[in-house]
Write a protein that holds these residues in place. Structure first.
Motif, short mmCIF file in Angstrom:
data_model
loop_
_atom_site.label_atom_id
_atom_site.label_comp_id
_atom_site.label_asym_id
_atom_site.label_seq_id
_atom_site.Cartn_x
_atom_site.Cartn_y
_atom_site.Cartn_z
N SER A 84 12.32 22.94 -20.64
CA SER A 84 11.33 23.81 -21.27
C SER A 84 10.25 24.22 -20.27
O SER A 84 9.04 24.16 -20.56
CB SER A 84 10.70 23.12 -22.49
OG SER A 84 11.68 22.76 -23.42
N LEU A 85 10.67 24.65 -19.11
CA LEU A 85 9.73 24.98 -18.06
C LEU A 85 8.87 26.18 -18.42
O LEU A 85 9.33 27.11 -19.11
CB LEU A 85 10.47 25.24 -16.75
CG LEU A 85 10.93 23.96 -16.03
CD1 LEU A 85 12.03 24.26 -15.03
CD2 LEU A 85 9.76 23.29 -15.34
N LYS A 86 7.64 26.14 -17.97
CA LYS A 86 6.66 27.19 -18.23
C LYS A 86 6.18 27.77 -16.90
O LYS A 86 6.23 27.08 -15.87
CB LYS A 86 5.45 26.61 -18.97
CG LYS A 86 5.79 25.87 -20.25
CD LYS A 86 4.54 25.22 -20.84
CE LYS A 86 4.86 24.43 -22.09
NZ LYS A 86 3.65 23.79 -22.66
N PRO A 87 5.68 28.99 -16.89
CA PRO A 87 5.15 29.56 -15.64
C PRO A 87 4.08 28.68 -15.00
O PRO A 87 4.00 28.61 -13.76
CB PRO A 87 4.58 30.90 -16.10
CG PRO A 87 5.43 31.29 -17.26
CD PRO A 87 5.70 29.99 -17.98
N GLU A 88 3.31 27.98 -15.79
CA GLU A 88 2.26 27.11 -15.24
C GLU A 88 2.82 25.85 -14.57
O GLU A 88 2.06 25.09 -13.96
CB GLU A 88 1.23 26.71 -16.31
CG GLU A 88 1.83 26.17 -17.59
CD GLU A 88 1.97 27.23 -18.67
OE1 GLU A 88 2.45 28.36 -18.36
OE2 GLU A 88 1.64 26.91 -19.84
N ASP A 89 4.12 25.62 -14.68
CA ASP A 89 4.75 24.52 -13.94
C ASP A 89 5.08 24.91 -12.51
O ASP A 89 5.52 24.08 -11.71
CB ASP A 89 6.04 24.07 -14.64
CG ASP A 89 5.80 23.45 -16.00
OD1 ASP A 89 6.57 23.77 -16.93
OD2 ASP A 89 4.85 22.66 -16.14
N THR A 90 4.87 26.18 -12.18
CA THR A 90 5.14 26.65 -10.82
C THR A 90 4.25 25.92 -9.82
O THR A 90 3.02 25.90 -9.96
CB THR A 90 4.88 28.16 -10.72
OG1 THR A 90 5.83 28.84 -11.55
CG2 THR A 90 5.01 28.65 -9.29
N ALA A 91 4.89 25.30 -8.83
CA ALA A 91 4.16 24.51 -7.84
C ALA A 91 5.15 23.98 -6.81
O ALA A 91 6.36 24.09 -7.00
CB ALA A 91 3.46 23.33 -8.52
N VAL A 92 4.60 23.40 -5.75
CA VAL A 92 5.41 22.60 -4.85
C VAL A 92 5.38 21.17 -5.39
O VAL A 92 4.30 20.63 -5.66
CB VAL A 92 4.87 22.63 -3.41
CG1 VAL A 92 5.70 21.71 -2.51
CG2 VAL A 92 4.87 24.06 -2.88
#
Length: 122
Positions: A84-92
């Motif tokens: 259930s990934l969200k755009p705010e999970d974007t990261a290294v």
């Protein structure tokens, strides 16, 4: 020389899943706590999930119910299943571990992986 190497990052759409892996290699006597952190552009590094040598886990509130951390002690590997990934999970995403090398009698050391990019598109 102990190393942590992450893999499994990539580009996924919102709602999708990814599974990250972090393999520890080298002259390892034992691995204690293993942790996943992440760092988004312009933000501080933050804890995502941690698992101790007894496989007790803890999660940051913002990933509870969506991410699962696990470890394979036989292969010195920790995983992070992200659903259930969200755009705010974007990261290294970085792997961190407390390890006792073979040559260290009682000392433990902290190790970081090089990071793997996770990008979630909306």
């Amino acid at each position: 020389q102990v190393q942590l190497v992450e893999s499994g990052g990539g580009l996924v759409r919102s709602g999708g899943s990814l599974k990250l892996s972090c393999a520890a290699s080298g002259s390892i006597f034992s691995i204690y706590t293993m942790t996943w952190y992440r760092q988004a552009p312009g933000k501080q590094r933050e804890l995502v999930a941690t698992i101790n040598s007894g496989s007790t886990t803890n999660y940051a509130d913002y990933v509870k119910g969506r991410f699962t951390i696990s470890r394979d002690n036989a292969n010195n590997t920790v995983y992070l299943q992200m659903n259930s990934l969200k755009p705010e999970d974007t990261a290294v995403y970085y792997c961190y571990a407390i390890i006792r090398p073979v040559q260290a009698e009682t000392s433990t050391y902290q190790y970081w992986g090089q990071g793997t990019q996770v990008t979630v598109s909306s």
